[in-house]
Design a protein around this motif. Structure first.
Motif, PDB file in Angstrom:
ATOM      1  N   ALA A 179      48.147  44.925  46.646  1.00  0.00           N
ATOM      2  CA  ALA A 179      48.060  43.230  46.853  1.00  0.00           C
ATOM      3  C   ALA A 179      49.616  43.986  45.507  1.00  0.00           C
ATOM      4  CB  ALA A 179      47.236  43.166  46.091  1.00  0.00           C
ATOM      5  N   VAL A 180      51.068  43.713  45.310  1.00  0.00           N
ATOM      6  CA  VAL A 180      51.533  44.112  43.877  1.00  0.00           C
ATOM      7  C   VAL A 180      52.983  43.477  44.534  1.00  0.00           C
ATOM      8  CG1 VAL A 180      50.247  46.132  43.041  1.00  0.00           C
ATOM      9  CG2 VAL A 180      51.706  46.184  44.333  1.00  0.00           C
ATOM     10  N   VAL A 181      53.332  43.760  43.331  1.00  0.00           N
ATOM     11  CA  VAL A 181      54.990  43.311  43.040  1.00  0.00           C
ATOM     12  C   VAL A 181      55.332  43.996  42.197  1.00  0.00           C
ATOM     13  CG1 VAL A 181      54.217  40.875  44.532  1.00  0.00           C
ATOM     14  CG2 VAL A 181      54.514  40.981  42.102  1.00  0.00           C
ATOM     15  N   LEU A 182      56.679  43.308  42.830  1.00  0.00           N
ATOM     16  CA  LEU A 182      58.492  43.878  41.562  1.00  0.00           C
ATOM     17  C   LEU A 182      58.543  42.843  41.174  1.00  0.00           C
ATOM     18  CD1 LEU A 182      59.861  47.841  43.628  1.00  0.00           C
ATOM     19  CD2 LEU A 182      58.016  47.734  41.648  1.00  0.00           C
ATOM     20  N   LEU A 183      59.246  43.001  40.079  1.00  0.00           N
ATOM     21  CA  LEU A 183      60.186  42.121  39.570  1.00  0.00           C
ATOM     22  C   LEU A 183      61.264  42.657  38.933  1.00  0.00           C
ATOM     23  CD1 LEU A 183      57.376  39.181  38.371  1.00  0.00           C
ATOM     24  CD2 LEU A 183      58.516  38.739  40.069  1.00  0.00           C
ATOM     25  N   ASP A 184      62.345  41.445  38.589  1.00  0.00           N
ATOM     26  CA  ASP A 184      63.470  41.968  37.887  1.00  0.00           C
ATOM     27  C   ASP A 184      62.572  42.117  36.752  1.00  0.00           C
ATOM     28  OD1 ASP A 184      66.868  42.607  37.853  1.00  0.00           O
ATOM     29  OD2 ASP A 184      66.108  40.883  36.726  1.00  0.00           O
ATOM     30  N   ALA A 185      63.350  43.370  35.938  1.00  0.00           N
ATOM     31  CA  ALA A 185      62.642  43.258  34.808  1.00  0.00           C
ATOM     32  C   ALA A 185      63.987  42.177  33.623  1.00  0.00           C
ATOM     33  CB  ALA A 185      63.945  44.448  34.439  1.00  0.00           C
ATOM     34  N   ALA A 186      64.610  41.801  33.874  1.00  0.00           N
ATOM     35  CA  ALA A 186      65.356  40.811  32.711  1.00  0.00           C
ATOM     36  C   ALA A 186      65.531  39.303  33.671  1.00  0.00           C
ATOM     37  CB  ALA A 186      66.876  40.583  33.724  1.00  0.00           C
ATOM     38  N   PHE A 187      64.826  39.348  34.612  1.00  0.00           N
ATOM     39  CA  PHE A 187      64.346  38.327  34.873  1.00  0.00           C
ATOM     40  C   PHE A 187      62.433  38.088  34.193  1.00  0.00           C
ATOM     41  CE2 PHE A 187      61.023  35.709  37.959  1.00  0.00           C
ATOM     42  CZ  PHE A 187      61.516  34.767  37.996  1.00  0.00           C
ATOM     43  N   ALA A 188      61.372  38.719  34.340  1.00  0.00           N
ATOM     44  CA  ALA A 188      60.520  38.541  33.956  1.00  0.00           C
ATOM     45  C   ALA A 188      60.319  38.951  32.099  1.00  0.00           C
ATOM     46  CB  ALA A 188      59.864  40.648  33.979  1.00  0.00           C
ATOM     47  N   ALA A 189      61.888  39.310  31.954  1.00  0.00           N
ATOM     48  CA  ALA A 189      61.049  39.574  30.409  1.00  0.00           C
ATOM     49  C   ALA A 189      61.932  37.674  30.000  1.00  0.00           C
ATOM     50  CB  ALA A 189      62.737  40.253  29.685  1.00  0.00           C
ATOM     51  N   ALA A 190      62.422  37.256  30.948  1.00  0.00           N
ATOM     52  CA  ALA A 190      62.944  35.965  30.178  1.00  0.00           C
ATOM     53  C   ALA A 190      62.007  34.907  30.824  1.00  0.00           C
ATOM     54  CB  ALA A 190      64.352  35.315  31.489  1.00  0.00           C
ATOM     55  N   ASN A 191      60.687  35.070  31.541  1.00  0.00           N
ATOM     56  CA  ASN A 191      59.647  34.101  31.618  1.00  0.00           C
ATOM     57  C   ASN A 191      58.572  34.677  30.842  1.00  0.00           C
ATOM     58  OD1 ASN A 191      60.681  32.315  33.903  1.00  0.00           O
ATOM     59  ND2 ASN A 191      61.525  34.303  34.611  1.00  0.00           N
ATOM     60  N   GLY A 192      58.683  35.814  30.117  1.00  0.00           N
ATOM     61  CA  GLY A 192      56.946  36.904  29.594  1.00  0.00           C
ATOM     62  C   GLY A 192      56.468  36.800  30.740  1.00  0.00           C
ATOM     63  N   ILE A 193      56.839  37.531  31.559  1.00  0.00           N
ATOM     64  CA  ILE A 193      56.191  38.366  32.679  1.00  0.00           C
ATOM     65  C   ILE A 193      56.036  39.606  32.591  1.00  0.00           C
ATOM     66  CG2 ILE A 193      55.417  38.616  34.668  1.00  0.00           C
ATOM     67  CD1 ILE A 193      56.958  36.188  35.172  1.00  0.00           C
ATOM     68  N   GLY A 194      54.675  40.978  32.339  1.00  0.00           N
ATOM     69  CA  GLY A 194      55.240  42.621  31.746  1.00  0.00           C
ATOM     70  C   GLY A 194      54.500  43.048  33.034  1.00  0.00           C
ATOM     71  N   VAL A 195      54.384  44.293  33.345  1.00  0.00           N
ATOM     72  CA  VAL A 195      53.183  44.642  34.374  1.00  0.00           C
ATOM     73  C   VAL A 195      52.378  44.593  33.954  1.00  0.00           C
ATOM     74  CG1 VAL A 195      52.788  47.037  35.131  1.00  0.00           C
ATOM     75  CG2 VAL A 195      55.369  46.675  34.488  1.00  0.00           C
TER      76      VAL A 195
END
Lengths: 257, 517
Positions: B133-149
């Motif tokens: 139940a895991v996902v991968l995100l684009d690093a830049a997209f995640a950073a821009a939206n305050g989401i981390g590993v």
């Protein structure tokens, strides 16, 4: 071109009829006009409203065509010319002066005067040079860059006269040239036309209601109901007052406003 | 005659010239911005699917972009020349991030097979594990939206909310470039399970043993596919989306055409006013020896000056407008579109269109002015109070245009042509309707005007009756003014209906895309 007496004939009209409309709206504006005008002659056409003065002027100027009869300008029968040829005739052989001046408001004095030459495809520098000389002739050489709105009525009419002369036409047609002017500027305009005839040998045909203006001509042609009812050759002009005195008995204009 | 004379004439009536210029500018800007928007949208979809496909040379999709049975993957894997067949699920969804709701595209992949299709390089965290139940995100997209590993990534679909965990962040690459980074990549099995898709997938991407044999393999695969599925190069999948965009594009193209027609009639209207005012001046030019052609050319040159100026303003304006339109398109389609990168053609077309539109609108009145005998304009007040005559040819041309439009309607409603052809003929039909409607307007308007005057008789008063007679006297101009209003009303009604139609299309698209929903 024929010669009558000492003058060469510039304009010759023979049996000219002009009819407007048909059947119930039919109006015969000219009913058999015969008229010769010599080169360098100044002819005034007078008559009441509806007598056919303006129609006659339009036919001579190639702005309209006769229903029958011949109108020849400089020996050329206008009936034989198509629209383009009539346009060329107006461009090179005829100058027009209108009561309302008809200057182009967005153009300066010199541009208005040069307009017929520009239309004829003459280079701008050459056209301006000739327009400048025409402006000098009418005494406005010092105001080439003024627009019509910045000038008096008399000055505007002088520009219109300069424009009519710039192409060195065979014939100058003036339709009530003083109609919109006060008496002083009207007199100045008439003296200018007279001077053009005397000094430049210009042929002028003028339609007018004003006996004073007519008195400046060499000949007065009176129309009524589309026919010439009287022709009067005037003695050489000395002064306006002398002429008026010599015209005792000449009717006041019947259609004067 | 000098060009400066024409320029001075235009400057003499700045408001009127300005109105004409506005008509041209709006026409050019609308046409250009719409052309750029359509081209950019199509290209963006092509690029997106190419990016998503990675090393896959072909992909199998359902006609209409719907779902199909995943069992087909094994069959395709065994096809001669196919190295790997990788199934993909793709769904629009909403993710709740720390900064709020984010419209994302969920991509479900098979982690094992997918390595042959694309390289997912990680900047942080771990790779996807099958069934997690895991996902991968684009690093830049995640950073821009305050989401981390390790953060929660709640995703909302039509079936409800799904709580997933971010296991890794991807370097910019094939998948992360899709939808401008707004992607959530998860294992295929997780996507199917959590989204209730059953055993349905959207596409199968085929990596070939030899890309040079792509055509032959494509033919072989196509013959083995059940009805309703097709195999094609990944970029061609954008064509499927094009069907979804169809009504939007039609609306935009119709709007573009109507803007041009309205602009042309505004030019014609102001030009007729101009001619009426300058009748004496033009007659004077003729009396002084100007030919009819010279007068005509003088007037056309003024139109050309306005056309060129309007084009010069309209092109940058259209370019700016395209950014706004692409923003709207992005919202409408739920995808990220890149900045407009149009080809040369829209600009060339716009550069030609402005002057041509101005010349076309002024051609007839300029020709008439050139043919008018000088005496008509010179004699005092000639014709100024006469009732304007209405010629017969506009009625004939108008009726022909409307009849053609009626024929086009029959073809469209009866679906006698392929949809792509419909797309092309609808804007042309709209233009015919506009032109025809305005050309017959003088014949319809006057009886209607008289009826209105008759109906309102007691309330009209003297001034009202005078106004009505004045409108009656200037029939062509009155009809043109009413015609421009007519175009505006048609645009409003037509565009409103198109927007409703677009919303229906979007619903259909979502229905197709949410397979198994």
């Amino acid at each position: 071109m024929t010669t009558t007496g000492t003058r060469t004939t510039a304009i010759a009209l023979h049996g000219v009829h002009k009819v407007f409309g048909e059947s119930s709206t039919r109006v015969e504006a000219l009913a058999g006009i015969d008229l010769d005008v010599g080169a360098g002659e100044f002819v005034a056409i007078m008559g009441p409203s509806g007598s056919g003065k303006s129609t006659l002027l339009h036919l001579i100027g190639g702005l309209d065509v006769a229903t029958s009869g011949t109108v020849a300008v400089g020996g050329e029968d206008l009936a034989s010319l198509n629209d383009d040829q009539l346009t060329m005739l107006r461009r090179r052989k005829i100058g027009f002066v209108f009561q309302a001046y008809n200057l182009v408001s967005v153009l300066t004095a010199i541009e208005n005067v040069a307009l017929p030459l520009i239309i004829d495809g003459i280079a701008e520098s050459r056209a301006n040079e000739r327009a400048g000389r025409a402006l000098d002739l009418v005494g406005l050489g010092s105001r080439p860059d003024h627009r019509p709105g910045e000038m008096s009525g008399g000055e505007q009419q002088r520009i219109a006269i300069a424009r009519s002369l710039v192409a060195e036409p065979v014939l100058l047609l003036a339709d009530e040239p003083t109609g919109n002017l006060d008496s002083v500027t009207g007199d100045q305009t008439m003296r200018l036309l007279r001077r053009l005839v005397d000094e430049e040998g210009q042929t002028v045909i003028m339609v007018t209601h004003d006996a004073r203006d007519a008195a400046m001509a060499d000949r007065i042609v009176r129309l009524r109901d589309g026919r010439i009812v009287e022709e009067q050759t005037l003695p050489p002009v000395k002064s306006g007052a002398d002429v008026l005195a010599s015209l005792e008995g000449l009717d006041a204009p019947e259609d004067a406003p | 005659m000098k060009w400066s004379y024409s320029l001075r004439e235009l400057r003499r009536r700045p408001l009127r010239s300005g109105l004409t210029l506005t008509g041209i500018t709006i026409g050019v800007a609308a046409m250009l911005s719409i052309a750029i928007t359509i081209e950019t949208t199509r290209r963006a979809y092509g690029d997106m699917y190419t990016t998503l496909a990675g090393r896959a040379a072909l992909e199998v999709v359902a006609i209409g972009d719907g779902g199909f049975d995943a069992a087909l993957v094994d069959q395709l894997s065994g096809t001669d020349g196919v190295a790997v067949a990788a199934p993909v699920v793709q769904m629009p969804a909403v993710m709740i991030g720390p900064k709020g709701r984010l419209v994302v595209m969920v991509i479900g992949i098979d982690p094992e097979r997918d390595t042959a299709v694309r390289d997912l390089k990680l900047r942080a965290g771990k790779a996807l594990a099958p069934g997690g139940a895991v996902v991968l995100l684009d690093a830049a997209f995640a950073a821009a939206n305050g989401i981390g590993v390790g953060d929660d990534a709640p995703v909302i679909t039509r079936t409800g909310g799904v709580r997933l965990t971010v296991c890794g962040l991807m370097e910019p690459g094939p998948i992360s470039a899709f939808n401008a980074g707004a992607v959530v990549v998860m294992p295929l099995s997780t996507a199917k399970k959590r989204f209730g898709l059953g055993d349905q997938i959207n596409s199968v991407q085929l990596v070939l043993e030899d890309d040079d044999r792509a055509n032959a393999i494509r033919q072989a695969v196509q013959t083995s596919l059940p009805d309703g599925l097709s195999v094609r190069p990944p970029a061609a999948r954008a064509d499927l989306v094009r069907d979804t965009l169809l009504s939007t594009e039609q609306a935009l193209q119709s709007f573009s055409i109507m803007s041009l027609v309205a602009g042309a009639f505004i030019i014609l209207n102001t030009f007729l006013m101009n001619l009426a005012e300058r009748r004496r001046q033009l007659a004077l030019i003729r009396a002084l020896g100007g030919t009819g052609k010279q007068v005509q050319w003088w007037l056309l040159r003024e139109a050309l000056l306005l056309g060129l100026t309007g084009t010069a303003i309209g092109i940058p304006l259209g370019w700016l407008m395209s950014f706004g339109m692409l923003g709207s398109m992005q919202t409408l389609m739920g995808v990220k579109l890149s900045a407009p990168v149009p080809g040369v053609m829209p600009f060339v077309a716009a550069a030609i269109l402005g002057p041509v539109m101005a010349l076309a609108a002024t051609w007839v009145p300029a020709r008439r002015a050139g043919r008018e005998p000088p005496l008509n304009g010179l004699t005092a007040a000639a014709g100024t109070d006469a009732i304007e005559s209405v010629r017969r040819w506009p009625l004939v041309v108008g009726v022909i245009c409307i009849t053609l439009m009626a024929g086009i309607c029959v073809i469209l409603v009866g679906e006698h042509l392929p949809q792509r052809s419909n797309e092309k003929i609808l804007p042309a039909g709209m233009a015919l309707l506009m032109i025809g409607g305005i050309l017959v307007m003088p014949y319809l308007l006057m009886p209607v005007l008289r009826m209105v005057v008759w109906g309102l008789g007691p309330f009209m008063g003297f001034e009202g009756r005078m106004a009505a007679r004045h409108l009656d006297r200037r029939r062509v101009r009155t009809a043109l003014t009413a015609g421009v209003l007519f175009v505006a009303i048609v645009i409003s009604i037509g565009f409103g209906n198109q927007i409703r139609s677009n919303l229906r299309d979007m619903d259909t698209w979502y229905e197709r895309t949410f397979v198994g929903d």
